[in-house]
Design a protein around this motif. Structure first.
Motif, PDB file in Angstrom:
ATOM      1  N   GLN A  12       0.215   5.900  26.668  1.00 18.44           N
ATOM      2  CA  GLN A  12       1.612   5.786  26.217  1.00 18.44           C
ATOM      3  C   GLN A  12       2.222   6.998  26.086  1.00 18.44           C
ATOM      4  O   GLN A  12       3.254   7.280  26.526  1.00 18.44           O
ATOM      5  CB  GLN A  12       1.426   4.959  24.937  1.00 18.44           C
ATOM      6  CG  GLN A  12       1.225   3.694  25.100  1.00 18.44           C
ATOM      7  CD  GLN A  12       2.667   2.721  24.913  1.00 18.44           C
ATOM      8  OE1 GLN A  12       3.390   3.025  23.960  1.00 18.44           O
ATOM      9  NE2 GLN A  12       2.929   1.824  25.851  1.00 18.44           N
ATOM     10  N   ALA A  13       1.115   8.035  25.464  1.00 25.03           N
ATOM     11  CA  ALA A  13       1.920   9.386  24.951  1.00 25.03           C
ATOM     12  C   ALA A  13       2.241  10.307  26.532  1.00 25.03           C
ATOM     13  O   ALA A  13       3.241  10.742  26.471  1.00 25.03           O
ATOM     14  CB  ALA A  13       1.061   9.894  24.345  1.00 25.03           C
ATOM     15  N   LYS A  14       1.311   9.905  27.438  1.00 20.69           N
ATOM     16  CA  LYS A  14       1.595  10.466  28.811  1.00 20.69           C
ATOM     17  C   LYS A  14       2.811  10.049  29.455  1.00 20.69           C
ATOM     18  O   LYS A  14       3.502  10.720  29.994  1.00 20.69           O
ATOM     19  CB  LYS A  14       0.191  10.456  29.656  1.00 20.69           C
ATOM     20  CG  LYS A  14      -0.735  11.252  29.107  1.00 20.69           C
ATOM     21  CD  LYS A  14      -2.088  11.232  30.082  1.00 20.69           C
ATOM     22  CE  LYS A  14      -3.028  12.057  29.465  1.00 20.69           C
ATOM     23  NZ  LYS A  14      -4.471  11.907  30.326  1.00 20.69           N
ATOM     24  N   TRP A  16       5.333   8.575  28.057  1.00 21.60           N
ATOM     25  CA  TRP A  16       6.367   8.989  27.430  1.00 21.60           C
ATOM     26  C   TRP A  16       7.023  10.542  27.800  1.00 21.60           C
ATOM     27  O   TRP A  16       8.083  10.921  27.998  1.00 21.60           O
ATOM     28  CB  TRP A  16       6.200   8.916  25.664  1.00 21.60           C
ATOM     29  CG  TRP A  16       7.448   9.676  24.769  1.00 21.60           C
ATOM     30  CD1 TRP A  16       8.391   8.771  24.283  1.00 21.60           C
ATOM     31  CD2 TRP A  16       7.715  10.726  24.446  1.00 21.60           C
ATOM     32  NE1 TRP A  16       9.406   9.706  23.892  1.00 21.60           N
ATOM     33  CE2 TRP A  16       8.822  10.834  23.849  1.00 21.60           C
ATOM     34  CE3 TRP A  16       7.022  12.112  24.666  1.00 21.60           C
ATOM     35  CZ2 TRP A  16       9.390  11.900  23.408  1.00 21.60           C
ATOM     36  CZ3 TRP A  16       7.427  13.342  23.970  1.00 21.60           C
ATOM     37  CH2 TRP A  16       8.661  13.138  23.264  1.00 21.60           C
ATOM     38  N   TYR A  17       5.847  11.362  28.085  1.00 25.34           N
ATOM     39  CA  TYR A  17       6.186  12.727  28.253  1.00 25.34           C
ATOM     40  C   TYR A  17       6.615  12.583  29.741  1.00 25.34           C
ATOM     41  O   TYR A  17       7.656  13.462  30.084  1.00 25.34           O
ATOM     42  CB  TYR A  17       4.735  13.331  28.339  1.00 25.34           C
ATOM     43  CG  TYR A  17       5.015  14.745  28.292  1.00 25.34           C
ATOM     44  CD1 TYR A  17       5.442  15.512  27.305  1.00 25.34           C
ATOM     45  CD2 TYR A  17       4.175  15.726  29.270  1.00 25.34           C
ATOM     46  CE1 TYR A  17       5.567  16.800  27.108  1.00 25.34           C
ATOM     47  CE2 TYR A  17       4.643  16.945  29.321  1.00 25.34           C
ATOM     48  CZ  TYR A  17       4.995  17.701  28.054  1.00 25.34           C
ATOM     49  OH  TYR A  17       5.223  18.961  28.023  1.00 25.34           O
ATOM     50  N   ARG A  20      10.137  11.732  29.467  1.00 23.84           N
ATOM     51  CA  ARG A  20      11.054  12.636  28.985  1.00 23.84           C
ATOM     52  C   ARG A  20      11.372  13.753  30.029  1.00 23.84           C
ATOM     53  O   ARG A  20      12.559  14.105  30.160  1.00 23.84           O
ATOM     54  CB  ARG A  20      10.356  13.148  27.742  1.00 23.84           C
ATOM     55  CG  ARG A  20      11.270  14.139  26.853  1.00 23.84           C
ATOM     56  CD  ARG A  20      10.471  14.737  25.981  1.00 23.84           C
ATOM     57  NE  ARG A  20      10.919  15.661  25.181  1.00 23.84           N
ATOM     58  CZ  ARG A  20      11.759  15.659  24.107  1.00 23.84           C
ATOM     59  NH1 ARG A  20      12.090  14.588  23.833  1.00 23.84           N
ATOM     60  NH2 ARG A  20      12.505  16.497  23.614  1.00 23.84           N
TER      61      ARG A  20
ATOM     62  N   HIS B 201       5.769   6.232  19.433  1.00 21.52           N
ATOM     63  CA  HIS B 201       6.639   5.952  20.514  1.00 21.52           C
ATOM     64  C   HIS B 201       7.336   4.629  20.381  1.00 21.52           C
ATOM     65  O   HIS B 201       8.152   4.375  21.205  1.00 21.52           O
ATOM     66  CB  HIS B 201       5.857   5.935  21.638  1.00 21.52           C
ATOM     67  CG  HIS B 201       4.995   7.180  22.016  1.00 21.52           C
ATOM     68  ND1 HIS B 201       3.817   7.900  21.762  1.00 21.52           N
ATOM     69  CD2 HIS B 201       5.631   8.774  22.077  1.00 21.52           C
ATOM     70  CE1 HIS B 201       3.740   8.946  21.891  1.00 21.52           C
ATOM     71  NE2 HIS B 201       4.872   9.498  22.248  1.00 21.52           N
ATOM     72  N   VAL B 235      -1.256  15.494  26.866  1.00 21.82           N
ATOM     73  CA  VAL B 235      -1.372  16.200  27.847  1.00 21.82           C
ATOM     74  C   VAL B 235      -1.970  17.593  28.225  1.00 21.82           C
ATOM     75  O   VAL B 235      -2.903  17.687  29.130  1.00 21.82           O
ATOM     76  CB  VAL B 235       0.224  16.317  28.620  1.00 21.82           C
ATOM     77  CG1 VAL B 235       0.357  16.983  29.940  1.00 21.82           C
ATOM     78  CG2 VAL B 235       0.957  15.068  28.672  1.00 21.82           C
TER      79      VAL B 235
END
Lengths: 122, 243
Positions: A12-14, A16-17, A20, B201, B235
């Motif tokens: 999810q975080a990746k 979102w990145y 963006r 998120h 990341v």
């Protein structure tokens, strides 16, 4: 925390990145695209005029392919978020972002090739 | 005492219930908590509500007043009264125990779920940790540290209303404050806890929490900070490691 939940959170975080970064690219692309449109329609708009500008022009082709790739990243992630929020239990719907991604890539790239070649070879 | 009366509709019952109207004398400098206290002491002693400090420190007296979540002890009737009417209900997004008292367990459990608690590595035998007041981390921690846990932001959040597992603005604000505490030792655990579907998120950046926070904190800004930090940790990695 279980490994499955953890890896899902990292994904999810990746995503979102990625969304963006692609939004930044899209912001730039849309601005350039609109500027060219306003410039191009000053004296009326014809297919010949558009093709005269884009045919054989690698700069236009690369610019619009970058545009297509940014859409390819951005839109399906957004659609997946909307689907997950509104239909949290409908796992079958997770195919839709992939369908959208395929459509964006195929139709977008076809259009880029079309204005670059001017339809030659069809 | 004034001869003018306020018409005050107060929620009576639990999840099922109704608004009951009371007439309360209007006074100058009267707060909403004064109104509720008058009803409980003079008109109906069975009314249940929660308060403690009466001066905006404890965060226990928040209610929905005329449709908006507010801290009642610091809300003057004069500033929000519509004509001569007030409508007082329990906070949204929390189960109602009775009348104006809500069950706050879920709200505080989510603070725990967001690793919203401090854990250091020093003992009482060590010297004080030195944190420079003008360092960036200290400034960022300062921005959110005055939260009193009143749940006004939680009750005002549309995402909490639609997604019950969402940690919510207060827990995430606390988590963000702690990510800027250089003494804390559970940073990666915290980032894992606030990442993903129930975490930062999920925030839609509506900004209701920031608009309604009685302490003028900005949970929306803190959540944005968490989004960036979590993404970077996933990341590229951070100084604490990679997710």
């Amino acid at each position: 925390m279980s490994t499955a939940i953890h890896s899902s959170a990292v994904l999810q975080a990746k995503l979102w990145y990625a969304q963006r970064i692609s939004a930044m690219v899209l912001g730039l692309c849309v601005a350039i695209h609109l500027f060219i449109m306003f410039y191009a329609i000053r004296g009326g708009l014809t297919a010949g005029e558009i093709l005269g500008r884009t045919q054989g022009n690698w700069l236009f082709a690369i610019f619009y392919e970058v545009f297509v790739l940014a859409c390819l990243v951005h839109a399906p992630i957004g659609l997946a978020n909307i689907l997950r929020e509104n239909f949290p239990r409908s796992y079958g719907l997770s195919i839709l972002p992939w369908v959208l991604a395929t459509l964006v890539l195929v139709l977008g790239t076809t259009a880029v090739i079309g204005v670059f070649t001017g339809g030659v070879g069809r | 005492m004034s001869t003018v009366n306020l018409k005050v509709k107060v929620w009576r019952g639990a999840e099922q219930g109704e608004f009951v109207e009371y007439l309360v004398p209007r006074n100058s400098n009267q707060t909403v908590l004064d109104v509720v206290t008058y009803i409980q002491r003079k008109l109906d002693p069975t009314l249940s509500y929660r308060f403690a400090c009466r001066v905006g420190m404890c965060g226990s007296c928040a209610m929905t007043v005329n449709g908006v979540a507010r801290w009642t002890c610091r809300t003057h009737v004069a500033k929000i009264v519509e004509g001569d009417s007030l409508e007082i209900a329990p906070l949204n997004n929390l189960p109602v125990i009775k009348d104006l008292a809500t069950d706050m367990r879920e709200f505080f459990n989510k603070w725990k779920g967001a690793v919203g608690f401090f854990k250091g590595e020093q003992t009482r035998h060590d010297d004080f940790a030195v944190v420079k007041p003008d360092s960036e981390e200290r400034q960022l921690a300062n921005a959110g540290i005055e939260c009193i846990g009143c749940a006004v932001c939680y009750a005002s959040c549309d995402v909490v209303a639609s997604r019950t597992n969402y940690l919510g603005p207060a827990a995430l604000n606390r988590a963000w404050t702690l990510t800027n505490d250089v003494r804390d030792t559970q940073q990666l655990d915290r980032l894992r806890a606030v990442a993903g579907d129930a975490g930062c998120h999920t925030c839609h950046t509506h900004g209701s929490c920031t608009e309604r926070c009685p302490k003028q904190l900005e949970p929306t800004a803190g959540i944005s900070g968490l989004k960036k930090l979590v993404a970077r940790a996933a990341v590229r990695g951070t100084k604490w490691g990679k997710l």
